[in-house]
Each structure stands twice: as C-alpha cells, then as structure tokens.
Design an enzyme around this catalytic site. Structure first.
Site, mmCIF file in Angstrom:
data_model
loop_
_atom_site.group_PDB
_atom_site.id
_atom_site.type_symbol
_atom_site.label_atom_id
_atom_site.label_comp_id
_atom_site.label_asym_id
_atom_site.label_seq_id
_atom_site.Cartn_x
_atom_site.Cartn_y
_atom_site.Cartn_z
ATOM 1 N N GLU A 34 -5.307 1.097 2.629
ATOM 2 C CA GLU A 34 -4.778 -0.350 4.175
ATOM 3 C C GLU A 34 -4.895 0.785 5.745
ATOM 4 O O GLU A 34 -5.422 -0.410 6.191
ATOM 5 C CB GLU A 34 -3.106 -1.072 3.671
ATOM 6 C CG GLU A 34 -3.217 -1.938 4.530
ATOM 7 C CD GLU A 34 -2.431 -1.917 5.211
ATOM 8 O OE1 GLU A 34 -2.624 -2.595 6.049
ATOM 9 O OE2 GLU A 34 -2.326 -0.603 6.047
ATOM 10 N N GLU A 35 -4.758 1.798 5.204
ATOM 11 C CA GLU A 35 -4.554 2.382 7.030
ATOM 12 C C GLU A 35 -6.019 3.320 6.928
ATOM 13 O O GLU A 35 -6.423 4.085 8.359
ATOM 14 C CB GLU A 35 -3.925 3.808 6.658
ATOM 15 C CG GLU A 35 -2.269 3.434 6.717
ATOM 16 C CD GLU A 35 -1.513 2.228 7.418
ATOM 17 O OE1 GLU A 35 -2.248 1.819 8.180
ATOM 18 O OE2 GLU A 35 -0.214 2.161 7.750
ATOM 19 N N THR A 73 -23.103 11.145 42.269
ATOM 20 C CA THR A 73 -23.796 9.725 42.695
ATOM 21 C C THR A 73 -25.304 9.386 41.755
ATOM 22 O O THR A 73 -25.974 10.465 41.327
ATOM 23 C CB THR A 73 -24.301 10.026 43.879
ATOM 24 O OG1 THR A 73 -25.472 11.812 43.515
ATOM 25 C CG2 THR A 73 -23.199 10.193 44.927
ATOM 26 N N HIS A 75 -30.422 9.688 40.275
ATOM 27 C CA HIS A 75 -29.688 10.216 41.231
ATOM 28 C C HIS A 75 -29.768 9.256 41.993
ATOM 29 O O HIS A 75 -30.793 8.045 42.329
ATOM 30 C CB HIS A 75 -30.560 10.845 42.378
ATOM 31 C CG HIS A 75 -30.636 11.652 43.499
ATOM 32 N ND1 HIS A 75 -29.235 10.839 44.086
ATOM 33 C CD2 HIS A 75 -29.979 12.816 43.643
ATOM 34 C CE1 HIS A 75 -29.527 11.454 45.048
ATOM 35 N NE2 HIS A 75 -28.753 12.707 44.729
ATOM 36 N N HIS A 86 0.938 -1.714 0.117
ATOM 37 C CA HIS A 86 -0.194 -0.491 0.190
ATOM 38 C C HIS A 86 0.875 1.565 -0.372
ATOM 39 O O HIS A 86 2.037 1.128 0.709
ATOM 40 C CB HIS A 86 -0.933 -0.281 1.125
ATOM 41 C CG HIS A 86 -0.080 -0.151 2.566
ATOM 42 N ND1 HIS A 86 -0.141 1.584 3.167
ATOM 43 C CD2 HIS A 86 -0.307 -0.934 3.340
ATOM 44 C CE1 HIS A 86 0.333 0.849 4.581
ATOM 45 N NE2 HIS A 86 0.411 -0.384 4.772
ATOM 46 N N HIS A 135 3.123 3.543 12.430
ATOM 47 C CA HIS A 135 1.973 4.421 13.527
ATOM 48 C C HIS A 135 2.497 5.624 14.743
ATOM 49 O O HIS A 135 1.545 6.191 14.877
ATOM 50 C CB HIS A 135 1.049 3.595 13.920
ATOM 51 C CG HIS A 135 -0.198 2.507 12.672
ATOM 52 N ND1 HIS A 135 -0.875 2.459 12.714
ATOM 53 C CD2 HIS A 135 0.899 2.353 11.571
ATOM 54 C CE1 HIS A 135 -1.090 1.653 11.976
ATOM 55 N NE2 HIS A 135 0.023 1.437 11.275
ATOM 56 N N ASP A 181 -0.601 4.314 1.106
ATOM 57 C CA ASP A 181 -0.998 5.106 1.874
ATOM 58 C C ASP A 181 -0.775 4.882 2.999
ATOM 59 O O ASP A 181 -0.012 4.100 3.630
ATOM 60 C CB ASP A 181 -2.581 5.542 2.263
ATOM 61 C CG ASP A 181 -2.755 3.800 2.237
ATOM 62 O OD1 ASP A 181 -2.249 3.362 2.288
ATOM 63 O OD2 ASP A 181 -3.843 4.038 3.290
#
Lengths: 455, 455
Positions: A152-153, A314, A212, A85, A426, A87
């Site tokens: 691909e990415e 809460t 609540h 790829h 990455h 990209d």
C-alpha cells in the site's frame, strides 16, 4: 454480543501484546533490505487470521505477498470484504523519533511505533473482533473475506491484478477499511466520500542547452517564461480552474451534506494558524471543509527550470517543467479531465517551444450512499464501540482501492477510521491510541452483528 | 611603427612562450585552493609590465590583488587606461578537455588552455605592444595606465572600491578592454554598446511547510500556482514586457545602426539550428541581432518550488521562487526598472501568500560615441592589425566595468575583441587563435600611434 464483549474484555491485554509483536516487524515495503521483514509480517497476519479461525494463505505477487483469508459459514448473511495493509512507511528521519520506530512504546495511553495507526493497529482490530466472535460464540453473523496487502505504501502495484483475477472469489456485499481518521478526539466518523486524482507532468523544451541570457536573451523563447504564462492561466484570480469543462460533471453537494459539514466543529483561524498560512483561500461560495472534501482542485506540486542554486545566473534555460495534480470529485471523469488539461495547455503553447505531456496513475473520486443499510449498520456499530454517534465526513485525499472495489467488485466501502489526523502517520513518532484500538475492536465486533441484521 | 613592427616580428615566438607560461598558472579565482596560484599570476603580470618598462605594483584588496602599472612620459598626449583580468574560470568538467586545461597545447594554430581567450591571451596583447614600443623606439606615443584585476570571474567585488579610491590617479581619456569577440572569423569588430542588467529573486511563501494536496488542496493558496500567475503576466503573447514604463526610457536605434547591423552576415536558420530552438522568437519589428544587442528583456533564469524529484508527489508547496534578470539598453535606469518590476509583482500578489523580493548587483547599459576620435583611431588600428575594416557591433551581455569607467572616470571604453564567440570561453577546450594573438598585438601597437594622432 455479550459473550463477545466478555471475550474482548478478558483478552484486551493480550491484544495489545500482539499488536506490539506486529509493530516490531519492520515491514518497510519501499526498502528492499526489508524484504524478509515484509514477508515475516505477511506470515504473522496469516497466522493471526488462522488462529482466529479464518482459513488464510499468502498469495504470491510480483512484489510482496497478499494475505487472503475467508470464513464463509454464514449462508444467507451478507459477505464483508475487509481490506488493510501490513506494510509501513520508512521510519526516516530516525533521529526525530523519541523511541525507536520498531520498538513499540506506550506513553499516556498512546502506542508509539511506525505503523501503529497506519495501518497495523487499525487493521488488527478487525482480526481481533473476528477472533472474539469465533472463539466465544464459535461463529460470525456474517461471512468475511480478508485482503491484507503489503504494497500500500508503494502504490499497490499488484493489488489490482489480484482483485481482477479473483473477482469471483472476492464477491461481497460491502467492503470495510480502517485506514482513515476520526473527525477529532471524541468525534468518531465514517468517511463516505473521497476525492480522486489525476497526475501529470508538463515539460517545455526550448534551446538544446542553457544559453547566455545576455548574448541570446530576447531572441530565443524562454521555456520558464512560457511555462509561467501557460500555468498562470489555469486559474482565475479567485482560484477557479479555467480548463474548459472542468466543473461540468461535478455533482453538487446535497443540502443535507452541506448542513452536516457546517455542523462540525471547525475553527477557521486555528486552521490557518496551524498551517502557517497568511490568509484564507479557496473557491468562493464554499466553506473550508467543502473546499477540502468536495471541490476539485488543480495544484502545481512542483515546478522547476533553469538555475536552482544560490544567487543569480544569467541563462535562458533549455527547459522548464511542472508536476500537476487535480483532485477530482464525483462525477468528474479522470480521462476527460486529464485530456482537457493537456488540450488547454497545448492550445496555449506557442510553437517556439516543444511541449511534452506525461500522465501518471490516478484514481476516480468515490462517494458512498449515506442512506444504505450498510452505512446505517456502521453508524450503529461505531456508536457501540466509541459511545458517540459518528459524524459523516468526506476526505480530500484519495484511497485508490475504494474506487477499485467499486469498479471491480461493484461494492461500496465503509471507511471506518479509528485514528486521528494528529497520529503522525508517515512522520516520526507515529502513534495510535490504545483506547481507540480497543474501541475499534468493539465497534468492529458490533459491525458484524449490525450488518447481519440488515439494520 | 616600422621599428615597432620589426620588434613584434623578431619576438613573436617568445611572446607565444610567455603566453604559455601565463596559461600554465591555474589562477582560478573562485577556488580558494588556488589562492596561491592567483597571486602567482598577479606577480607574473606585474613582472611582465615591469620588464616591458611600465612601473607596476600589486595593490592588495580584500580579495585577490589588482596589478597596477603606469607609464606617463608622453606629456600632452592622451592617457589610455588598459583594463583586463588575470583570473580564469574553473576548468570543470575536466573530463571534457582534450588536453589538460593548464598545459597549453597548440593545435591547428589555436592555443588550447583555460584563460587562452578569456582573458589572458587577449589582455597580454596590450602588454606586449607596449613592450614593443618601449624596447624598440624607447617610448610610447601615449600615456598608459594598466589595471589588471584577479576577480573578474567572481564578480569584481573589490574593483569598484579601487577605482573610486584612486579616481585621481586613474584619470584618463579613454579605456581599452580586449575581452570580447570579433564578429566572425575574418570580420574584426569594435563593440560600442553593451546591455545592462538588473537581477532579482522573488519568493512566495505560503503555508509553513509542504502540505498534503489531498487533505488541504483547494483550501490553502498554492505558492507555485500564484507564482506562475504573477510571472505569466510579465509578457504579452508576443513577448513584450508588460511592466509599466519598461520601454519608456529606451533610446531607439539610429537608422545608421540598424543599417550597419542589417549589413552584417547573419543566417537566421543556422542561428536557430545551432541553438536547437524550434522557431524564431522575439519582439516584433526587430531583427534577431537588434533583439540581442539593443532591445531589453525580462527572463526567468530559474524557477523552483515544491517537489523536484522523479514522478508525482501530492503536495501544496510551502513556497516557490524565481530568479529574474532584465537586460537593459540605453537609457533605461536600473533603479527605475527594478522598482517597477517589484511593484508590478506586488500589485498582483494576493494576500494569501507573502512575497519576498531580493535584488542582486546589476549594471547599466552603456553605449559609446561611434563618431569619437578614439573610435576612429581604434578602427584604423584594428585595420592595421587585422587587415580588414572592423564592423561596429553591440553585445547583448553586460561588462559592468565599462559602466563604472563611465560613471567614475567619465570615459568611454573601446572594446577591442580579438577572440571569437566559438572560443569556448567558460567551457572545456577554451582556445585562442595565435594568429589573432599576433594581430591583436599589432593592432594594439597601432592603437597607441593612432590615439596619439587624435585620428
């Protein structure tokens, strides 16, 4: 091969310059502002193939184009499909790059740029090796088909349709992909197995809004409490998945494979230290590498419900959800596993909440025959290029296209990774060793010869 | 009382105008930009008390000031401490208000504004009733001390120190607070019991950063998986808390109390419908009101870990955490419960993750003697004001100051709520019935007389 090797030597500097040119194109497929750049990268790949002597074209898709090229002038010889790829991942966070991501910089023999190892640098080795054959001895010992995609990415959304629709044209004997890693520096590897994946999201809906917890707590089911109860039953105390039938179809590792894995250098303490984990973990009876490469998992990748800010709040939350993926191994069936998982959760979900179950795209596990002639050829070729016998490894991650090649074209894929796990793919400061780049081209050039020999 | 009642009648319009003036002050204690407004509200309360005849002052704290006033000219008569607050919740989301939150608007007998019911409108009833006594008959039948704080909506951080440090000055026989609700329209109520609360946050730390679930999944403990396993053990399938000793100190409801609760109008189906819950839920053997008012809980208020965005993401998260509160009932001990909870989780937490356990401020459950002379006086007074015998109820929420009054001053608190649950307190379009406002003043005026009588 002598003439080819001479060509490689003579043109090695130019190859690096060409890689730099390729890396300068910010072909970030995820970012629409880069659409023009992505196309420019596709055109660059097409032109590279064409000048190498491989007839090539852009194939338009609903997204970014696929580059398709073929050289089929070796009648009777095997046909190899090369996939890669062009990209790349977004370069963020930019501030962490030592040199700009799209201005390739060579330091200590490593070329730094987004896409250097994933996958521009690795993929280019096959174009250059083909060029070397076609420009030196004027032919290739095998037929080659190139499929280089630009998505691909971002999930390869248009690749399956392309492969399905061109099934006949893409007929081949084996596929080759260089988008993985060596086992370690100096230890080249061939990855012969990948885990598959199923992905889902389970959401429990309780009251129509957060309530609540003082006024209503105890009188209304709490989706967070119930989700914890459901998900807490997914594993036993030793981490074994409790979904019925989960392990039924698992193909056990062969003694030969376990022996190979055990022979690999692996430092358990260093592994834990590098991950910052307090203690070893995993299925009893298996080594860490076996757990990572060849055993199935069920991991909560994200869980959320109720208040997410600082301090206490809460409330009884209106809903709670979790994202879950199972890594699968041969011969687990994706459909069976995801259905069993859903059923497991539904069987245990009380009527006080409403369960929503959503599945995402997955892919099956794959494993290639480690005794096939293709594998033998690849081992020899890698040894030619890298000067060392490659180890046979698996990989815990998933590369969906490998399953698709098997399903649609009926072929195994040789995963010949020239990179390293530490190449920061990455991440900022992604890099690729120029030595590995040249050795990869050499190994690729040898591969065509070895495949032709039928090893 | 005749003269007092005449005064109330003659000045009822002015009282409403004064309430409007009070409501126009945006005394949002949480927002620092409103600091001046909060102070202005304190000064307004001080001036109201002073003009009523109660010597009053601002007491500075590390945060917003406390208004303290006293009238002690009834020797031998009981001394009553009136507590309330002049601060309000932020008005967001603004777009959902039909009229601006700080421009009080009367529609169908209801006054709409932030703070109308919580607590400006309710609190003011006691100042106006005292004024009526002091301006008509020129004296009060009891001694009164006013403590009106400006940090109730942000945790009353400085109140405890004030109460502790002025323990002697604040000596009294009983406390009165109007910051709760009637049981329903036309059914006035006295709240004689409150649940307590303990709050904590548990965080499990695994690897030092999120890891790729393909590469590492199965070989590294997943904090989300483990958190689900731990929290999933907190309850059995019927929702009963499994922490050892959790129920040991619980005081059972008296047959008399269960009878009172059972006699209250309550529509289970309407309750579920209004909350949007699919099915009833709660501890076996108890009614919904009993579960809400007098049974302890353990609720996950928020859970978080790993990927929180859209779609799947294949990681083993670095950590996972949950916010947990337990509502407690008499005579559970906060310290014991939180320690048992922590121990329960630690005992079950594997060494593959590191557990962090953080506690937040809590408060004990309280219950007042429903047969005390004070309670009898209050019942009579409420009947005078509202024309109906009040029902005796409990409340599932917590009002920490009630526990503090018991602990520091040794007194019970009469929780005389003039509002309705449906008054949108803490929500857009908060409102308070002007009829309830006037009836509340009347009931308060009667309370001073009834308390003096010793009922």
């Amino acid at each position: 091969m002598t003439e080819v090797e001479a060509f490689l030597k003579d043109h090695s500097d130019r190859f690096v310059e060409e890689l730099k040119t390729f890396l300068r194109i910010p072909s970030v497929s995820a970012v629409s502002a880069h659409q023009g750049d992505v196309r420019r990268a596709a055109e660059w790949v097409r032109d590279q193939l064409t000048q190498a002597g491989v007839a090539s074209d852009l194939v338009e898709t609903d997204g970014h184009p696929i580059v398709y090229g073929e050289w089929l002038k070796a009648p009777g010889a095997p046909t190899v499909l090369v996939y890669g790829h062009y990209d790349v991942q977004p370069p963020d966070p930019l501030a962490e790059w030592k040199t700009p991501p799209f201005e390739p910089d060579v330091r200590d023999g490593l070329i730094y740029a987004r896409g250097a190892t994933d996958d521009k640098g690795q993929m280019l080795t096959h174009i250059k090796s083909v060029e070397a054959w076609l420009k030196s001895v004027k032919s290739l010992p095998v037929n080659v088909k190139f499929v280089i995609e630009g998505e691909e990415e971002v999930g390869s959304d248009n690749l399956d349709r392309f492969l399905e629709s061109r099934k006949e044209q893409l007929k081949c004997d084996v596929a080759v992909v260089s988008d993985t890693s060596q086992y370690a520096p100096g230890i080249p590897a061939i990855t012969y197995g990948l885990r598959g994946i199923v992905a889902c999201e389970v959401t429990l809906h309780g009251p129509s809004q957060d309530l609540h917890s003082g006024i209503f707590g105890g009188s209304i089911a709490n989706p967070c409490n119930i989700l914890a109860k459901l998900l807490g039953q997914l594993h036993d105390d030793k981490g074994r998945v409790q979904v019925p039938g989960f392990y039924d179809d698992v193909t056990d590792l062969l003694p030969e494979e376990r022996k190979q894995f055990a022979a690999l250098p692996f430092d358990e303490q260093e592994f834990l230290r590098s991950l910052g984990a307090p203690a070893p973990f995993g299925e009893a009876g298996y080594s860490t590498l076996e757990r990572r490469w060849a055993r199935p998992t069920c991991d909560i990748n994200g869980i959320t419900g109720g208040y997410q800010g600082e301090g206490p709040k809460t409330i009884v939350p209106a809903k709670a959800s979790a994202k879950i993926t199972c890594r699968l191994v041969p011969a687990q069936q994706n459909e069976t596993i995801i259905k069993s998982l859903e059923q497991f959760l539904r069987d245990r979900c009380p009527s006080t909440v409403r369960m929503e179950f959503k599945t995402y795209h997955g892919c099956p596990a794959t494993v290639c025959d480690i005794h096939s002639p293709f594998m033998k050829a690849a081992k020899k070729a890698v040894k030619v290029g890298f000067g060392a016998e490659p180890v046979l490894i698996r990989e815990g991650g998933s590369i969906p296209v490998v399953g698709t090649f098997k399903a649609v074209l009926g072929v195994d894929t040789l995963l010949l990774g020239w990179g390293q796990n530490t190449d920061n793919l990455h991440s900022p400061n992604e890099h690729f060793s120029l030595d590995a780049f040249h050795r990869g081209i050499h190994a690729s050039a040898a591969l065509w010869a070895e495949l032709a020999k039928g090893s």
